[in-house]
Design a protein around this motif. Structure first.
Motif, PDB file in Angstrom:
ATOM      1  N   LEU A 144       0.822  -1.213   0.000  1.00 36.43           N
ATOM      2  CA  LEU A 144       0.000   0.000   0.000  1.00 36.43           C
ATOM      3  C   LEU A 144       0.854   1.261   0.000  1.00 36.43           C
ATOM      4  CD1 LEU A 144      -2.803  -1.115   2.460  1.00 36.43           C
ATOM      5  CD2 LEU A 144      -3.120  -0.516   0.055  1.00 36.43           C
ATOM      6  N   VAL A 145       1.936   1.263   0.765  1.00 37.10           N
ATOM      7  CA  VAL A 145       2.826   2.426   0.775  1.00 37.10           C
ATOM      8  C   VAL A 145       3.433   2.627  -0.608  1.00 37.10           C
ATOM      9  CG1 VAL A 145       4.996   3.349   1.690  1.00 37.10           C
ATOM     10  CG2 VAL A 145       3.296   2.350   3.252  1.00 37.10           C
ATOM     11  N   GLU A 146       3.889   1.555  -1.220  1.00 36.95           N
ATOM     12  CA  GLU A 146       4.491   1.659  -2.553  1.00 36.95           C
ATOM     13  C   GLU A 146       3.474   2.155  -3.575  1.00 36.95           C
ATOM     14  OE1 GLU A 146       6.478  -1.346  -5.777  1.00 36.95           O
ATOM     15  OE2 GLU A 146       7.101  -1.540  -3.687  1.00 36.95           O
ATOM     16  N   ARG A 147       2.258   1.688  -3.447  1.00 37.79           N
ATOM     17  CA  ARG A 147       1.209   2.049  -4.408  1.00 37.79           C
ATOM     18  C   ARG A 147       0.718   3.484  -4.215  1.00 37.79           C
ATOM     19  NH1 ARG A 147      -3.395  -1.895  -3.754  1.00 37.79           N
ATOM     20  NH2 ARG A 147      -1.905  -3.339  -4.654  1.00 37.79           N
ATOM     21  N   ARG A 148       0.620   3.937  -2.983  1.00 38.13           N
ATOM     22  CA  ARG A 148      -0.041   5.214  -2.695  1.00 38.13           C
ATOM     23  C   ARG A 148       0.886   6.378  -2.391  1.00 38.13           C
ATOM     24  NH1 ARG A 148      -5.708   4.122  -0.026  1.00 38.13           N
ATOM     25  NH2 ARG A 148      -6.216   2.108  -0.934  1.00 38.13           N
ATOM     26  N   HIS A 149       2.147   6.101  -2.104  1.00 36.52           N
ATOM     27  CA  HIS A 149       3.064   7.175  -1.727  1.00 36.52           C
ATOM     28  C   HIS A 149       4.206   7.248  -2.740  1.00 36.52           C
ATOM     29  CE1 HIS A 149       1.099   7.706   2.201  1.00 36.52           C
ATOM     30  NE2 HIS A 149       0.923   6.401   2.136  1.00 36.52           N
ATOM     31  N   GLN A 150       4.410   8.427  -3.275  1.00 37.54           N
ATOM     32  CA  GLN A 150       5.418   8.612  -4.314  1.00 37.54           C
ATOM     33  C   GLN A 150       6.835   8.575  -3.750  1.00 37.54           C
ATOM     34  OE1 GLN A 150       4.660  11.884  -7.015  1.00 37.54           O
ATOM     35  NE2 GLN A 150       2.512  11.952  -6.346  1.00 37.54           N
ATOM     36  N   SER A 151       7.792   8.299  -4.641  1.00 38.81           N
ATOM     37  CA  SER A 151       9.213   8.323  -4.300  1.00 38.81           C
ATOM     38  C   SER A 151       9.993   8.796  -5.521  1.00 38.81           C
ATOM     39  CB  SER A 151       9.693   6.920  -3.903  1.00 38.81           C
ATOM     40  OG  SER A 151      11.093   6.898  -3.766  1.00 38.81           O
ATOM     41  N   LEU A 152      11.118   9.443  -5.280  1.00 37.40           N
ATOM     42  CA  LEU A 152      11.993   9.854  -6.382  1.00 37.40           C
ATOM     43  C   LEU A 152      12.834   8.699  -6.904  1.00 37.40           C
ATOM     44  CD1 LEU A 152      13.219  13.314  -5.040  1.00 37.40           C
ATOM     45  CD2 LEU A 152      11.508  12.873  -6.826  1.00 37.40           C
ATOM     46  N   SER A 153      12.887   7.598  -6.167  1.00 34.97           N
ATOM     47  CA  SER A 153      13.711   6.460  -6.581  1.00 34.97           C
ATOM     48  C   SER A 153      13.080   5.741  -7.767  1.00 34.97           C
ATOM     49  CB  SER A 153      13.869   5.465  -5.426  1.00 34.97           C
ATOM     50  OG  SER A 153      14.542   6.071  -4.339  1.00 34.97           O
ATOM     51  N   ALA A 154      13.927   5.396  -8.741  1.00 38.38           N
ATOM     52  CA  ALA A 154      13.447   4.619  -9.887  1.00 38.38           C
ATOM     53  C   ALA A 154      13.219   3.160  -9.484  1.00 38.38           C
ATOM     54  CB  ALA A 154      14.457   4.702 -11.028  1.00 38.38           C
ATOM     55  N   ASP A 155      14.009   2.679  -8.545  1.00 40.99           N
ATOM     56  CA  ASP A 155      13.891   1.301  -8.077  1.00 40.99           C
ATOM     57  C   ASP A 155      13.592   1.337  -6.577  1.00 40.99           C
ATOM     58  OD1 ASP A 155      14.098  -1.311  -7.293  1.00 40.99           O
ATOM     59  OD2 ASP A 155      16.196  -1.568  -7.890  1.00 40.99           O
ATOM     60  N   ARG A 156      12.383   0.938  -6.208  1.00 40.54           N
ATOM     61  CA  ARG A 156      11.967   0.973  -4.804  1.00 40.54           C
ATOM     62  C   ARG A 156      12.047  -0.409  -4.152  1.00 40.54           C
ATOM     63  NH1 ARG A 156       6.561   4.547  -4.344  1.00 40.54           N
ATOM     64  NH2 ARG A 156       7.018   4.253  -2.145  1.00 40.54           N
ATOM     65  N   GLY A 157      12.720  -1.354  -4.793  1.00 38.68           N
ATOM     66  CA  GLY A 157      12.832  -2.689  -4.248  1.00 38.68           C
ATOM     67  C   GLY A 157      13.657  -2.732  -2.974  1.00 38.68           C
ATOM     68  N   ALA A 158      13.566  -3.860  -2.256  1.00 37.27           N
ATOM     69  CA  ALA A 158      14.326  -4.049  -1.015  1.00 37.27           C
ATOM     70  C   ALA A 158      15.825  -4.098  -1.332  1.00 37.27           C
ATOM     71  CB  ALA A 158      13.892  -5.343  -0.339  1.00 37.27           C
TER      72      ALA A 158
END
Length: 199
Positions: free
Chosen positions: A181-195
């Motif tokens: 849900l955080v990944e889906r609903r909250h934006q990030s500047l990172s191109a890769d949000r993986g662990a």
């Protein structure tokens, strides 16, 4: 020839109130406010039955629990019916801090209870009110991400559980649902949000 009206839903937006048949006025106040801490906020006659009172309590979220009272009725601790169409139990939300005090506080009044029950996504404890209605105190084991509701986490955790073939929702499903849900609903500047492992 006229066409039949289109069938449409009547969309609900939450529980407005739940009304129960209680015994006398003081027993109702002593249980709902004196045991469960619900402020007694409104008192008037039952507008459909002049022989009854109608007491209103705030269960903690601004919704209402209301009780019809009659001074000729006395508490009856026999379990209320659980036939089809009957209410099985009412569950009230409590914090983890309050949940882990519940057994001790019930025992101080001599109230029998189930002891804590592991429900995977929540902890529960059960006991009956003076009228024999089963009451559950339920405490979520998680907080939803900002902007989400408990129901949002639950539906995602359910989908994860089913996809994995697991028996019931547990803590790992909840953690993975929150991450999703955080990944889906909250934006990030990172191109890769993986662990990652920075160590």
């Amino acid at each position: 020839m006229s066409q039949p009206d289109e069938i449409r839903k009547i969309q609900t937006q939450g529980v407005h109130h739940i009304t129960l048949t209680g015994a006398d006025r003081q027993t109702s106040i002593d249980f709902w406010e004196g045991v469960l801490g619900m402020p007694f906020i409104f008192d008037q006659p039952n507008l459909d039955n002049p022989d009854e009172g109608h007491l209103y309590f705030d269960p903690g979220d601004g919704r209402l629990i209301t009780i019809f009272t009659n001074e000729t009725r006395t508490p009856d601790p026999a379990r209320t019916p659980t036939d089809p169409g009957c209410v099985h139990h009412l569950a009230f939300n409590v914090s983890q801090a309050s949940f882990w005090q519940a057994a001790k506080r019930l025992e101080a009044r001599g109230i029998k209870h189930s002891g804590p029950k592991d429900r995977g996504f929540m902890d529960s404890i059960y006991f009956t009110d003076p009228m024999g209605l089963l009451i559950e105190l339920a405490s979520y084991r998680f907080e939803p991400p900002e902007g989400c509701r408990h129901a949002d986490v639950m539906i995602e955790a359910h989908r994860i559980r089913v996809a994995r073939g697991d028996h019931h929702i547990d803590r790992e499903h909840l953690a993975d649902a929150i991450e999703l849900l955080v990944e889906r609903r909250h934006q990030s500047l990172s191109a890769d949000r993986g662990a990652k492992n920075p160590y």
